[in-house]
Scaffold this active site. Structure first.
Site, PDB file in Angstrom:
ATOM      1  CD  GLU A 262       2.919  58.707  31.232  1.00  0.00           C
ATOM      2  OE1 GLU A 262       2.399  59.840  31.127  1.00  0.00           O
ATOM      3  OE2 GLU A 262       4.138  58.542  31.423  1.00  0.00           O
TER       4      GLU A 262
ATOM      5  CB  SER B 211       3.707  60.439  35.054  1.00  0.00           C
ATOM      6  OG  SER B 211       4.739  61.370  35.202  1.00  0.00           O
TER       7      SER B 211
ATOM      8  NE  ARG C 159       5.838  60.607  28.448  1.00  0.00           N
ATOM      9  CZ  ARG C 159       6.492  61.497  27.683  1.00  0.00           C
ATOM     10  NH1 ARG C 159       6.709  61.278  26.399  1.00  0.00           N
ATOM     11  NH2 ARG C 159       6.989  62.596  28.196  1.00  0.00           N
TER      12      ARG C 159
HETATM   13  C1  FAD Z   1      10.566  57.163  39.264  1.00  0.00           C
HETATM   14  C2  FAD Z   1      10.067  57.038  37.856  1.00  0.00           C
HETATM   15  C3  FAD Z   1      10.235  58.088  36.960  1.00  0.00           C
HETATM   16  C4  FAD Z   1       9.758  57.978  35.644  1.00  0.00           C
HETATM   17  N1  FAD Z   1       9.918  59.049  34.797  1.00  0.00           N
HETATM   18  C5  FAD Z   1       9.480  58.948  33.534  1.00  0.00           C
HETATM   19  C6  FAD Z   1       9.650  60.050  32.621  1.00  0.00           C
HETATM   20  O1  FAD Z   1      10.203  61.082  32.956  1.00  0.00           O
HETATM   21  N2  FAD Z   1       9.182  59.892  31.353  1.00  0.00           N
HETATM   22  C7  FAD Z   1       8.551  58.760  30.936  1.00  0.00           C
HETATM   23  O2  FAD Z   1       8.173  58.677  29.758  1.00  0.00           O
HETATM   24  N3  FAD Z   1       8.379  57.707  31.772  1.00  0.00           N
HETATM   25  C8  FAD Z   1       8.825  57.770  33.044  1.00  0.00           C
HETATM   26  N4  FAD Z   1       8.647  56.710  33.897  1.00  0.00           N
HETATM   27  C9  FAD Z   1       7.911  55.520  33.440  1.00  0.00           C
HETATM   28  C10 FAD Z   1       8.808  54.394  32.883  1.00  0.00           C
HETATM   29  O3  FAD Z   1      10.094  54.419  33.463  1.00  0.00           O
HETATM   30  C11 FAD Z   1       8.934  54.480  31.369  1.00  0.00           C
HETATM   31  O4  FAD Z   1       7.672  54.321  30.749  1.00  0.00           O
HETATM   32  C12 FAD Z   1       9.905  53.411  30.827  1.00  0.00           C
HETATM   33  O5  FAD Z   1      10.155  53.688  29.486  1.00  0.00           O
HETATM   34  C13 FAD Z   1       9.370  52.002  30.949  1.00  0.00           C
HETATM   35  O6  FAD Z   1      10.435  51.104  30.662  1.00  0.00           O
HETATM   36  P1  FAD Z   1      10.467  49.653  31.285  1.00  0.00           P
HETATM   37  O7  FAD Z   1      11.606  48.908  30.707  1.00  0.00           O
HETATM   38  O8  FAD Z   1      10.436  49.711  32.770  1.00  0.00           O
HETATM   39  O9  FAD Z   1       9.110  49.076  30.718  1.00  0.00           O
HETATM   40  P2  FAD Z   1       8.042  48.163  31.474  1.00  0.00           P
HETATM   41  O10 FAD Z   1       7.403  48.947  32.566  1.00  0.00           O
HETATM   42  O11 FAD Z   1       8.632  46.845  31.810  1.00  0.00           O
HETATM   43  O12 FAD Z   1       6.985  47.954  30.296  1.00  0.00           O
HETATM   44  C14 FAD Z   1       6.270  49.060  29.756  1.00  0.00           C
HETATM   45  C15 FAD Z   1       5.539  48.576  28.490  1.00  0.00           C
HETATM   46  O13 FAD Z   1       6.494  48.225  27.509  1.00  0.00           O
HETATM   47  C16 FAD Z   1       6.320  46.871  27.104  1.00  0.00           C
HETATM   48  N5  FAD Z   1       7.655  46.336  26.837  1.00  0.00           N
HETATM   49  C17 FAD Z   1       8.760  46.405  27.634  1.00  0.00           C
HETATM   50  N6  FAD Z   1       9.820  45.881  26.992  1.00  0.00           N
HETATM   51  C18 FAD Z   1       9.368  45.442  25.787  1.00  0.00           C
HETATM   52  C19 FAD Z   1       9.968  44.796  24.659  1.00  0.00           C
HETATM   53  N7  FAD Z   1      11.271  44.504  24.620  1.00  0.00           N
HETATM   54  N8  FAD Z   1       9.184  44.506  23.588  1.00  0.00           N
HETATM   55  C20 FAD Z   1       7.869  44.816  23.585  1.00  0.00           C
HETATM   56  N9  FAD Z   1       7.242  45.432  24.601  1.00  0.00           N
HETATM   57  C21 FAD Z   1       7.989  45.739  25.681  1.00  0.00           C
HETATM   58  C22 FAD Z   1       5.606  46.193  28.264  1.00  0.00           C
HETATM   59  O14 FAD Z   1       4.855  45.072  27.829  1.00  0.00           O
HETATM   60  C23 FAD Z   1       4.693  47.322  28.715  1.00  0.00           C
HETATM   61  O15 FAD Z   1       3.586  47.397  27.858  1.00  0.00           O
HETATM   62  C24 FAD Z   1       9.106  56.791  35.215  1.00  0.00           C
HETATM   63  C25 FAD Z   1       8.960  55.719  36.124  1.00  0.00           C
HETATM   64  C26 FAD Z   1       9.424  55.842  37.423  1.00  0.00           C
HETATM   65  C27 FAD Z   1       9.261  54.674  38.356  1.00  0.00           C
END
Ligand code: FAD
Length: 255
Positions: free
Chosen positions: A247, A177, A128
């Site tokens: 996380e 998580s 992660r």
């Molecule tokens: C119900 C639920 C279930 C989930 N299950 C999982 C799972 O099974 N496994 C898991 O790993 N995660 C899980 N997650 C967490 C999350 O969905 C992941 O970490 C996902 O990859 C985050 O993507 P996001 O686009 O929402 O990123 P954001 O939350 O918008 O950002 C996360 C990070 O990435 C950075 N970021 C985003 N886009 C860019 C970009 N284009 N360039 C540079 N930096 C960027 C942001 O600045 C931040 O630091 C879950 C979340 C929820 C709500």
């Protein structure tokens, strides 16, 4: 980004915001939402295809597109609600697969506005985590996927989705998580051992279904969630000696 940088204003990138909890008073910084980079291209190779996906593509959309073309490798990530960019920054993963596993390279824009390509081994992927800087914008990624029967891929997507629905509180708002597992050791066990399943502060609760999720039972404030995170860490440490580490990202709480 350059406009903000020239004025020495702080900023962050945001994908779907599914791994971020923002303070109730908001943020004193620019937020650049990266959801418009929607490229999806698949170029056939002998073993499968090279798939190029824009940072703004929803992970589930990319996986569905791959499945429809009979391209396997990412289907166990189905159900993670983020974008390709957010998933790469977090090295998102589930069911034993991480997004970096079949990654070849990433195109990004650095702080100076220069566009460059980084190969997988240059991105410091771990559990992660990645080594992308907070001021580097992920633009596009290339993955190498293998040929497989689309029906097998779809069956696997359905399997992981059903398992997710059964284990995670998908019916309620959460940020996924909250704490990192420790060397493959799931941290919900420690939260359970500390007797915190269902424990609440305000309308934020440790999920009854999966104690590593904090759910919003309706109208929970970010400060309720933060106080709950701090309480869980303290109680788990007292009960088990284990120091949990977040996380989820907490934005704007210490400004
Ligand atoms: C119900 C639920 C279930 C989930 N299950 C999982 C799972 O099974 N496994 C898991 O790993 N995660 C899980 N997650 C967490 C999350 O969905 C992941 O970490 C996902 O990859 C985050 O993507 P996001 O686009 O929402 O990123 P954001 O939350 O918008 O950002 C996360 C990070 O990435 C950075 N970021 C985003 N886009 C860019 C970009 N284009 N360039 C540079 N930096 C960027 C942001 O600045 C931040 O630091 C879950 C979340 C929820 C709500």
């Amino acid at each position: 980004m350059l406009w903000l940088r020239e004025r020495q204003l702080p900023f962050r990138f945001l994908g779907n915001g599914t791994n971020v909890i923002v303070a109730d008073r908001g943020l004193a910084m620019g937020v650049i939402r990266v959801t418009r980079m929607g490229t999806f291209r698949a170029r056939r190779t002998r073993a499968g295809a090279l798939v190029e996906a824009g940072a703004g593509v929803a992970l589930k959309t990319m996986i569905r597109q791959c499945a429809a073309r009979g391209l396997s490798g990412l289907e166990r990530l189905f159900g993670i609600p983020g974008t390709v960019g957010g998933a790469l920054k977090m090295n998102a993963g589930s069911f034993g697969v991480s997004i970096s596993d079949c990654l070849i390279s990433v195109k990004l824009m650095d702080e100076e506005g220069e566009v460059l390509t980084r190969q997988r081994h240059e991105m410091g992927f771990g559990y992660r985590t990645s080594s992308f800087g907070d001021r580097e914008c992920i633009l596009e990624a290339t993955f190498e996927l293998k040929h497989a029967d689309p029906r097998t891929i779809k069956a696997e997507m359905e399997r992981v989705w059903r398992e997710r629905l059964g284990k995670h509180p998908m019916e309620m708002a959460s940020a996924g998580s909250v704490f990192r597992n420790r060397d493959g050791d799931p941290c919900w066990k420690y939260i359970d051992r500390a007797g915190l399943r269902g424990f609440s502060i305000g309308n934020a609760s440790v999920s009854e279904k999966h104690p590593n999720f904090i759910v919003n039972r309706g109208g929970a404030s970010a400060s309720d969630v933060l106080r709950l995170i701090e309480t869980v860490k303290l109680r788990v440490r007292e009960a088990t000696g284990v120091a949990l580490e977040e996380e989820v990202e907490l934005w704007g709480f210490n400004e």
